[in-house]
Design an enzyme around this catalytic site. Structure first.
Site, PDB file in Angstrom:
ATOM      1  N   LYS A 164      35.014  49.632  29.696  1.00 40.82           N
ATOM      2  CA  LYS A 164      34.485  50.471  30.769  1.00 40.82           C
ATOM      3  C   LYS A 164      33.697  49.641  31.784  1.00 40.82           C
ATOM      4  O   LYS A 164      33.889  49.761  32.995  1.00 40.82           O
ATOM      5  CB  LYS A 164      33.600  51.557  30.158  1.00 40.82           C
ATOM      6  CG  LYS A 164      33.218  52.678  31.099  1.00 40.82           C
ATOM      7  CD  LYS A 164      32.525  53.781  30.312  1.00 40.82           C
ATOM      8  CE  LYS A 164      32.284  54.996  31.176  1.00 40.82           C
ATOM      9  NZ  LYS A 164      31.677  56.092  30.388  1.00 40.82           N
ATOM     10  N   GLU A 203      32.076  41.379  23.200  1.00 41.16           N
ATOM     11  CA  GLU A 203      33.169  41.147  22.262  1.00 41.16           C
ATOM     12  C   GLU A 203      34.528  41.204  22.962  1.00 41.16           C
ATOM     13  O   GLU A 203      35.401  40.362  22.731  1.00 41.16           O
ATOM     14  CB  GLU A 203      33.135  42.183  21.128  1.00 41.16           C
ATOM     15  CG  GLU A 203      31.853  42.190  20.322  1.00 41.16           C
ATOM     16  CD  GLU A 203      30.853  43.229  20.806  1.00 41.16           C
ATOM     17  OE1 GLU A 203      30.127  43.770  19.967  1.00 41.16           O
ATOM     18  OE2 GLU A 203      30.798  43.496  22.034  1.00 41.16           O
ATOM     19  N   GLY A 243      32.995  56.709  25.734  1.00 34.26           N
ATOM     20  CA  GLY A 243      33.980  55.838  25.104  1.00 34.26           C
ATOM     21  C   GLY A 243      34.713  56.474  23.951  1.00 34.26           C
ATOM     22  O   GLY A 243      35.939  56.348  23.828  1.00 34.26           O
ATOM     23  N   ARG A 244      34.000  57.182  23.083  1.00 35.58           N
ATOM     24  CA  ARG A 244      34.659  57.766  21.908  1.00 35.58           C
ATOM     25  C   ARG A 244      35.434  59.031  22.241  1.00 35.58           C
ATOM     26  O   ARG A 244      36.049  59.625  21.353  1.00 35.58           O
ATOM     27  CB  ARG A 244      33.635  58.001  20.801  1.00 35.58           C
ATOM     28  CG  ARG A 244      32.445  58.837  21.190  1.00 35.58           C
ATOM     29  CD  ARG A 244      31.343  58.766  20.135  1.00 35.58           C
ATOM     30  NE  ARG A 244      30.123  59.433  20.539  1.00 35.58           N
ATOM     31  CZ  ARG A 244      29.171  58.895  21.292  1.00 35.58           C
ATOM     32  NH1 ARG A 244      29.318  57.663  21.738  1.00 35.58           N
ATOM     33  NH2 ARG A 244      28.078  59.563  21.598  1.00 35.58           N
ATOM     34  N   GLU A 286      28.361  58.138  15.572  1.00 32.40           N
ATOM     35  CA  GLU A 286      27.782  57.630  16.818  1.00 32.40           C
ATOM     36  C   GLU A 286      27.289  58.786  17.679  1.00 32.40           C
ATOM     37  O   GLU A 286      26.292  58.657  18.393  1.00 32.40           O
ATOM     38  CB  GLU A 286      28.808  56.794  17.585  1.00 32.40           C
ATOM     39  CG  GLU A 286      28.186  56.000  18.734  1.00 32.40           C
ATOM     40  CD  GLU A 286      29.125  54.953  19.302  1.00 32.40           C
ATOM     41  OE1 GLU A 286      29.032  53.785  18.892  1.00 32.40           O
ATOM     42  OE2 GLU A 286      29.972  55.308  20.153  1.00 32.40           O
ATOM     43  N   HIS A 343      42.911  57.292  -6.871  1.00 34.09           N
ATOM     44  CA  HIS A 343      42.803  56.188  -7.828  1.00 34.09           C
ATOM     45  C   HIS A 343      41.649  55.250  -7.494  1.00 34.09           C
ATOM     46  O   HIS A 343      41.582  54.143  -8.015  1.00 34.09           O
ATOM     47  CB  HIS A 343      44.130  55.416  -7.865  1.00 34.09           C
ATOM     48  CG  HIS A 343      45.253  56.226  -8.429  1.00 34.09           C
ATOM     49  ND1 HIS A 343      45.597  56.198  -9.764  1.00 34.09           N
ATOM     50  CD2 HIS A 343      46.087  57.121  -7.841  1.00 34.09           C
ATOM     51  CE1 HIS A 343      46.606  57.031  -9.978  1.00 34.09           C
ATOM     52  NE2 HIS A 343      46.930  57.593  -8.823  1.00 34.09           N
ATOM     53  N   LYS A 353      22.403  44.697  20.253  1.00 33.13           N
ATOM     54  CA  LYS A 353      23.055  43.906  21.307  1.00 33.13           C
ATOM     55  C   LYS A 353      22.070  42.944  21.961  1.00 33.13           C
ATOM     56  O   LYS A 353      22.370  41.775  22.211  1.00 33.13           O
ATOM     57  CB  LYS A 353      23.649  44.841  22.375  1.00 33.13           C
ATOM     58  CG  LYS A 353      24.887  45.594  21.936  1.00 33.13           C
ATOM     59  CD  LYS A 353      25.381  46.465  23.082  1.00 33.13           C
ATOM     60  CE  LYS A 353      26.613  47.260  22.701  1.00 33.13           C
ATOM     61  NZ  LYS A 353      27.073  48.115  23.812  1.00 33.13           N
TER      62      LYS A 353
END
Length: 545
Positions: free
Chosen positions: A206, A212, A266-267, A352, A383, A511
């Site tokens: 964005k 990263e 963003g999400r 978040e 399992h 950050k």
């Protein structure tokens, strides 16, 4: 004490919980043969069965009173109309506008944003069609065979989850790859088998400043330029950003840059150009079906009464266990391999969004907010962790999801899969008593002390709540509806908890600290500006890295 925990609806639920804590779902089903009909909802081929919950009609009425008290309906209207309900950032929350097929004008700050949405969708169609058809070619004139999406958070999890879920609709001539982790291994292992002449990179950021993502993007460009001339960047890179000028500085041409807006978190951005890799994989017609499915859930959420509203019911059940039974986790269990990334996608969406300790006014809350979301696909979980759900000491609400029709009708696989889907929620609800187990093992000729021991070890109380979400087939429209279902569920929970579900200030501290430490790692000498543990770790690395 907060207004919420002292409110009439909250107090009524606290009193009611003391009654329901003494009840067992087995008994509730025995007393009411209409329980499934009372506690299930249908919408566009999706069935939500919430009858296997520790609830009665009285419970639902108390929960609905809590939703009414919080003004859920009014908050929903405010979100859809474009009010700036993300108050800490002074932003509207309009991911729903991205999937509005009517294109009815929606003005925000004096601008009709639907024109921008439509323009972006048309841009996505032109670009995705060109890549899918082979008309978009790399610097060497060869069609693209591999698309590498570089992003993190919502710019990674949404496209990854959706492209995997819709793999049966994907182009057989294109392979999608997703890189997010700043660990160089993620990018290195992804590009190792790829041909730079036929690889297209999509940089999803964005701000076009996320550390990263930019580090991965620069390393990807370096890899490309080790094989191709500098002008190849313009043909092998595209970007999705709210800062197009930064993408252009990177070397990406304007016609390869797709818009983002600050009114899309963003999400919640899968529906925007962040979904470009999905559109490239499944085609724009199918991507529009994804949007249409989400819009169907939007319309239901906006218009259905609270008592018949799927997202509202899921949210209220989540609050019932989280706040009144002390459940700290929530399991998402998709019995569909294509939905294997749904649990991790929902981790970000819920944790978040609602992992907050202050309310909208910045005041500390005195109640639990988001639970820990986790899960695994299909019978794999049976399992690994189902033992804890059956015989552990924790209450673990769960959502089970499955399709009636499989994309891969291989022998008896789907029937066996669904037999487990139906059996697990029933067993978790019913439990097994000592007398039932003794009767079973007695029929096998086991009696006496051995029978007693066996029964003690196999007994489990049941009464573990779950929702079952069953749908006809996992197609683009169904997936769109399912994602929107969970988006709106999270929003309703946030409304009731009086928190802002659309910011994430907590991640900023880490950050800032990382940026400070980064410079220290390249300096000479030891570090002593942190706590003893952090100093020790950094100095150990500087000696051994």
């Amino acid at each position: 004490m907060s207004q919420l925990t002292q409110s009439p609806a909250w107090k009524a639920l606290e009193a009611h919980q003391k009654i329901m804590a003494q009840r067992h779902m087995r008994e509730l089903f025995e007393k009411d043969p209409q329980r499934f009909e009372k506690f299930s909802l249908h919408l566009n081929g999706i069935l939500l069965d919430y009858s296997k919950n520790l609830i009665t009609e009285e419970t639902v009425q108390h929960l609905l009173a809590l939703a009414e008290q919080a003004g859920v309906k009014r908050w929903v209207e405010r979100m859809f109309s474009g009010e700036k309900i993300n108050t800490s950032e002074n932003r509207a929350v309009l991911h729903t506008a991205l999937r509005n097929p009517s294109q009815k004008p929606l003005n925000l700050d004096g601008k009709n944003i639907m024109r921008e949405v439509q323009r972006n969708l048309e841009h996505m169609r032109r670009f995705s069609d060109a890549v899918r058809s082979g008309n978009a070619k790399g610097h060497s004139g060869k069609p693209f065979t591999d698309v590498v999406n570089i992003g993190i958070g919502g710019s990674y999890l949404g496209p990854l989850m959706a492209s995997e879920a819709l793999k049966p609709y994907g182009s057989p001539s294109l392979r999608l790859h997703f890189v997010s982790n700043v660990d160089g291994t993620h990018l290195a292992e992804t590009i190792k088998p790829l041909n730079p002449e036929t690889t297209l990179f999509i940089i999803a950021s964005k701000s076009f400043a996320t550390q990263e993502t930019l580090l991965n993007a620069n390393s990807a460009r370096q890899w490309l330029l080790a094989h191709l001339p500098s002008e190849a960047v313009a043909k092998h890179f595209a970007a999705i950003s709210a800062s197009p000028e930064e993408a252009v500085k990177f070397g990406i041409p304007v016609n390869h840059v797709f818009e983002m807006w600050d009114w899309v978190g963003g999400r919640y951005s899968l529906w925007s150009a962040i979904g470009l890799p999905v559109a490239i994989s499944i085609g724009m017609d199918n991507f529009n079906e994804l949007l249409a499915g989400a819009n169907l859930m939007d319309e239901h959420f906006l218009s259905a009464p609270l008592a018949r509203n799927m997202p509202v019911i899921l949210a209220l059940l989540g609050i019932w266990y989280n706040n009144f039974f002390g459940a700290e986790t929530y399991a998402v269990l998709p019995y569909d391999q294509y939905l294997r990334y749904l649990p991790v996608y929902l981790q970000q969406l819920e944790m978040e969004s609602n992992g907050k300790r202050v309310n909208r006014a910045g005041e500390p809350v005195d109640y639990a907010t988001a639970p820990v979301i986790w899960g695994e696909a299909g019978t794999n979980g049976q399992h690994t962790f189902y033992q804890l759900m059956y015989q552990g000491t924790r209450l673990i609400p769960a959502d089970f999801l499955a399709a009636c029709e499989t994309h891969n009708p291989l022998n008896e696989h789907h029937a066996v899969l669904l037999s487990h889907f139906f059996a697990q929620s029933e067993a978790l609800m019913q439990g097994r008593t000592e007398s039932e187990i003794k009767a079973d093992i007695g029929a096998q000729g086991v009696t006496g002390e051995k029978s007693e021991q066996w029964a003690k070890h196999e007994t489990f109380p049941g009464n573990q709540p779950s929702n079952s979400i069953l749908f006809k087939k996992l197609d683009p429209k169904t997936l769109g509806s399912l994602i929107a279902l969970y988006e709106h569920k999270v929003f309703v929970e946030g409304v009731i908890w009086n928190i802002n579900s659309f910011d994430q200030w907590g991640v900023e501290v880490g950050k800032r600290l990382a940026a400070r430490i980064r410079s220290e790692l390249s300096s000479s000498g030891t570090t002593g500006s942190h706590d003893a543990s952090t100093n020790g770790l950094i100095n150990y690395y500087k000696l051994n890295g």
